[in-house]
Scaffold this active site. Sequence first.
Site, PDB file in Angstrom:
ATOM      1  N   GLY A   1       3.247  42.966 -70.338  1.00 45.00           N
ATOM      2  CA  GLY A   1       4.360  42.185 -69.651  1.00 45.00           C
ATOM      3  C   GLY A   1       5.647  42.170 -70.433  1.00 45.00           C
TER       4      GLY A   1
ATOM      5  N   ASP B   1       7.130  37.595 -72.383  1.00 46.10           N
ATOM      6  CA  ASP B   1       7.699  37.579 -70.989  1.00 46.10           C
ATOM      7  C   ASP B   1       8.080  36.441 -70.371  1.00 46.10           C
ATOM      8  OD1 ASP B   1       5.090  37.376 -70.488  1.00 46.10           O
ATOM      9  OD2 ASP B   1       4.936  39.161 -69.022  1.00 46.10           O
TER      10      ASP B   1
ATOM     11  N   ASP C   1       4.527  30.003 -68.697  1.00 43.48           N
ATOM     12  CA  ASP C   1       4.125  29.300 -67.467  1.00 43.48           C
ATOM     13  C   ASP C   1       3.478  28.137 -68.040  1.00 43.48           C
ATOM     14  OD1 ASP C   1       3.757  29.248 -64.715  1.00 43.48           O
ATOM     15  OD2 ASP C   1       1.821  30.192 -64.825  1.00 43.48           O
TER      16      ASP C   1
ATOM     17  N   PHE D   1       6.898  32.821 -58.310  1.00 44.17           N
ATOM     18  CA  PHE D   1       6.187  34.189 -58.911  1.00 44.17           C
ATOM     19  C   PHE D   1       7.426  35.271 -58.977  1.00 44.17           C
ATOM     20  CE2 PHE D   1       3.897  37.976 -58.993  1.00 44.17           C
ATOM     21  CZ  PHE D   1       3.025  37.703 -59.963  1.00 44.17           C
TER      22      PHE D   1
HETATM   23  P1  IMP Z   1       0.424  30.964 -69.294  1.00 47.49           P
HETATM   24  O1  IMP Z   1       1.771  30.340 -70.010  1.00 47.49           O
HETATM   25  O2  IMP Z   1      -0.679  30.624 -70.008  1.00 47.49           O
HETATM   26  O3  IMP Z   1       0.391  30.246 -68.062  1.00 47.49           O
HETATM   27  O4  IMP Z   1       0.529  32.248 -68.955  1.00 47.49           O
HETATM   28  C1  IMP Z   1       1.498  33.245 -68.900  1.00 47.49           C
HETATM   29  C2  IMP Z   1       1.175  34.654 -68.677  1.00 47.49           C
HETATM   30  O5  IMP Z   1       0.916  34.578 -67.101  1.00 47.49           O
HETATM   31  C3  IMP Z   1       2.452  35.643 -68.647  1.00 47.49           C
HETATM   32  O6  IMP Z   1       2.181  36.076 -69.958  1.00 47.49           O
HETATM   33  C4  IMP Z   1       2.283  36.317 -67.562  1.00 47.49           C
HETATM   34  O7  IMP Z   1       1.518  37.414 -68.066  1.00 47.49           O
HETATM   35  C5  IMP Z   1       1.615  35.247 -66.512  1.00 47.49           C
HETATM   36  N1  IMP Z   1       2.394  35.050 -65.638  1.00 47.49           N
HETATM   37  C6  IMP Z   1       2.930  33.836 -65.311  1.00 47.49           C
HETATM   38  N2  IMP Z   1       3.754  33.494 -64.530  1.00 47.49           N
HETATM   39  C7  IMP Z   1       4.029  34.826 -63.921  1.00 47.49           C
HETATM   40  C8  IMP Z   1       5.050  35.303 -63.054  1.00 47.49           C
HETATM   41  O8  IMP Z   1       5.612  34.769 -62.289  1.00 47.49           O
HETATM   42  N3  IMP Z   1       4.811  36.730 -62.671  1.00 47.49           N
HETATM   43  C9  IMP Z   1       4.117  37.518 -63.348  1.00 47.49           C
HETATM   44  N4  IMP Z   1       3.192  37.202 -64.163  1.00 47.49           N
HETATM   45  C10 IMP Z   1       3.323  35.832 -64.741  1.00 47.49           C
HETATM   46 MG    MG Z   2       1.974  38.396 -70.271  1.00 49.88          MG
END
Ligand code: IMP
Ligand code: MG
Length: 193
Positions: A47, A102, A105, A154
């Site tokens: 990403g 990228d 979240d 998303f």
């Molecule tokens: P987290 O912060 O551990 O929840 O995950 C982050 C990862 O989830 C990012 O690096 C993305 O690969 C994926 N991700 C989270 N939100 C989105 C979104 O809205 N679109 C696409 N990928 C996402």
């Molecule tokens: Mg990612």
Amino acid sequence: MEDAPAANAVGIVLSADEIAQRVTDIGAKIARDYQGRSPLLVAVLKGSVVFLADLVRAIDLPVQVDFMSISSYGEGGRSGVVRILKDLSASIENEDVILVEDIIDTGLTVTYLLATLRARQPHSLEVCALLDKSVRRIIEVPLKYKGFDIPDEFVVGYGLDYQGRYRNLRSIIGVKDMETFAAGPDEVVGPYS
Ligand code: IMP
Ligand code: MG
């Protein structure tokens, strides 16, 4: 005339121009902060690749780049434990590392990565993320460089995918209605511009 259902499914939109302007600003800030040094930008595949490619060209310093590929364990990756599928190609000891993401979240992925990287004793370690979905945060993340705060939608485009597609959209498109999107993602994202 009312918009078609597909158009109603679109939430936030960050245009290619808006993104480019923000990336230029972040690059200039990094160049100031790391003056006289050669920071190592570590991007998480896949990403972050589009963002990294633009970001390095906005930094007026002899930067280095490296890549990592990971996959999340457990249901929807909510465990926060990630498996390293492809590791960095060299040691980061004494390097000024900037982890390029990228999107942040929940913060679980980046938290795990930071712990892994910190254990390798870099000289410094900071995080640069293009998008911050802060309302979803489970663990606080030390975010030194940030592109945009976005709502809980998303998003696809500019590196971010839905089922492996739409990474090559030049803009970033938020999805308000996942059901409409899943039924016909091509209709929702529109042309590749
Ligand atoms: P987290 O912060 O551990 O929840 O995950 C982050 C990862 O989830 C990012 O690096 C993305 O690969 C994926 N991700 C989270 N939100 C989105 C979104 O809205 N679109 C696409 N990928 C996402
Ligand atoms: Mg990612």
